[in-house]
Design a protein around this motif. Structure first.
Motif, short mmCIF file in Angstrom:
data_model
loop_
_atom_site.label_atom_id
_atom_site.label_comp_id
_atom_site.label_asym_id
_atom_site.label_seq_id
_atom_site.Cartn_x
_atom_site.Cartn_y
_atom_site.Cartn_z
N VAL A 132 -9.34 6.52 1.90
CA VAL A 132 -8.86 5.20 1.51
C VAL A 132 -9.36 4.91 0.10
O VAL A 132 -10.57 4.97 -0.16
N ILE A 152 -4.55 6.62 1.83
CA ILE A 152 -4.10 5.24 1.89
C ILE A 152 -4.60 4.54 0.63
O ILE A 152 -5.80 4.54 0.36
N ALA A 153 -3.69 3.98 -0.15
CA ALA A 153 -4.06 3.33 -1.42
C ALA A 153 -3.44 1.94 -1.47
O ALA A 153 -2.28 1.79 -1.84
N PRO A 154 -4.19 0.91 -1.09
CA PRO A 154 -3.64 -0.45 -1.11
C PRO A 154 -3.88 -1.16 -2.44
O PRO A 154 -4.80 -0.82 -3.19
N ASP A 155 -3.03 -2.13 -2.73
CA ASP A 155 -3.32 -3.15 -3.72
C ASP A 155 -3.99 -4.30 -2.97
O ASP A 155 -3.41 -4.84 -2.01
N GLN A 156 -5.17 -4.68 -3.39
CA GLN A 156 -5.87 -5.76 -2.71
C GLN A 156 -5.14 -7.08 -2.93
O GLN A 156 -4.41 -7.27 -3.91
N TYR A 192 0.84 -1.20 0.00
CA TYR A 192 0.00 0.00 0.00
C TYR A 192 0.87 1.25 0.00
O TYR A 192 2.03 1.23 0.42
N ALA A 201 -3.36 0.33 -7.37
CA ALA A 201 -3.32 1.54 -6.56
C ALA A 201 -2.67 2.69 -7.31
O ALA A 201 -3.05 3.86 -7.15
N LEU A 249 -5.82 -3.59 7.79
CA LEU A 249 -4.76 -2.64 7.45
C LEU A 249 -5.00 -1.31 8.15
O LEU A 249 -4.08 -0.72 8.74
N SER A 291 0.52 -6.94 -4.51
CA SER A 291 0.23 -7.74 -3.31
C SER A 291 0.29 -9.23 -3.63
O SER A 291 0.39 -9.64 -4.78
N ASP A 317 0.99 5.11 1.54
CA ASP A 317 0.49 5.96 2.62
C ASP A 317 1.07 7.35 2.37
O ASP A 317 2.24 7.60 2.66
N THR A 365 -8.78 -5.03 4.30
CA THR A 365 -8.55 -3.58 4.31
C THR A 365 -8.79 -2.99 5.69
O THR A 365 -8.05 -2.11 6.14
#
Length: 339
Positions: A74, A101-105, A59, A83, A131, A111, A61, A128
């Motif tokens: 998010v 906050i930008a995650p890769d699932q 992710y 992301a 996280l 990920s 941040d 998520t």
């Protein structure tokens, strides 16, 4: 429901010539977890145990560029996105004081891509939430695009107390494709189809659906981000992960639960969006009934208790990429009213 209509400011441009060679010598080749593709900000790793496996959720941040306003957004990417695709949106938000906050699932992009995993929108929402708990974030704006819109909806239904408000950008799942007549397809068939992915097929689809027939050279980066994972050793695992998640979005509709949302919600739609999972499998008469976002948008917005509806007459499935200034002006106008 409040509805806003944003008039078009852009016109279509002439399409550039496109080479027919699917894999030119200089085409990028990325690793199974998108190794080699640079993200615009530093990546962090969140280690989690899920379904008896040790997994890594990557992710970004990103801190506010200017004075912090105390709010966090998010961002949840779509199925054919990562992301990194949120790059211009992250810049727009952080310039206005938001932390992002930008995650890769799990199963996507950088990920972990477990071979055996029971994918569900509930599971991805739970990942998520874990996280965000790890980051001590207990109240955030949840914003999702495409499949990420389905996921953001599920997150807000599961964790309303942790959802300050909700933003849905051209979310898929505004209709139940199976109920409308799209036939079910096995994961194995999705997998075989996915192995045939090519940059040219991706570009053609993105041009038609994401950008309403328009094409600009800067869009190639997002084609290559996706296609590059299929040119090397990652083709198999990416095709398999995509197959598992196609089954997830097809069999887990959220369309019946928009009435249950408890948080202020902004629905943003490009009227030329025509996304419908499995559309090509359906009979022609069924295909004609699917993916009419200019009709689905106001219909769904009318069912969400605290909704604002913004639509873009001339844009497609990715308005944040196609017309970023117009999109972000509308988004920030609404967010700044919500604080």
């Amino acid at each position: 429901m409040r509805a806003l209509f944003l008039t078009p400011l852009l016109v279509s441009v002439a399409l550039p010539a496109m080479a027919t060679n699917e894999s030119p010598d200089d085409a990028p080749v990325y690793g199974p977890r998108l190794e080699g593709f640079d993200y615009p900000w530093k990546l962090h790793r969140f280690d989690l145990n899920s379904q008896q496996q040790s997994l890594e959720m990557m992710y970004m941040d990103v801190a506010p560029q200017n004075e912090a306003n105390g709010r966090t957004v998010v961002l949840m990417h779509g199925k054919n996105f990562c992301a990194a695709t949120w790059e211009s949106t992250i810049r727009a938000l952080t310039q206005q004081g938001y932390r992002v906050i930008a995650p890769d699932q799990i199963g996507f992009c950088k990920s972990s891509k477990p071979r055996h995993y029971q994918y569900s929108l509930h599971q991805l929402a739970s990942n998520t939430h874990a996280l965000l708990e790890h980051l001590d974030i207990n109240d955030a704006t949840i914003m999702g695009h495409s499949m990420g819109g389905m996921l953001a909806t599920r997150y807000a239904l599961m964790y309303p107390d942790a959802t300050h408000n909700l933003v849905l950008v051209d979310p898929i799942g505004l209709e139940d494709w199976k109920a409308k007549g799209v036939p079910w397809q096995s994961v194995d068939d999705w997998y075989e189809s996915g192995k045939k992915a090519s940059a040219e097929k991706m570009r053609q689809y993105q041009q038609e659906t994401y950008y309403a027939g328009e094409w600009k050279p800067e869009y190639y980066r997002w084609v290559e981000m996706q296609a590059g994972m299929y040119r090397g050793e990652g083709r198999d695992i990416n095709a398999w992960s995509q197959a598992l998640t196609y089954d997830m979005v097809f069999t887990q509709p959220v369309v019946y639960e928009f009435d249950d949302l408890e948080v202020p919600t902004l629905l943003m739609v490009g009227d030329h969006d025509n996304t419908a999972v499995g559309k090509g499998l359906a009979p022609e008469e069924v295909q004609k009934t699917l993916g009419h976002y200019d009709e689905l948008g106001p219909e769904i917005a009318g069912r969400i208790p605290q909704s604002t509806y913004i639509h873009f007459e001339d844009l497609g499935h990715s308005p944040q990429v196609q017309a970023p200034e117009r999109f972000h002006d509308a988004l920030l106008g609404w967010l700044n009213q919500q604080r």
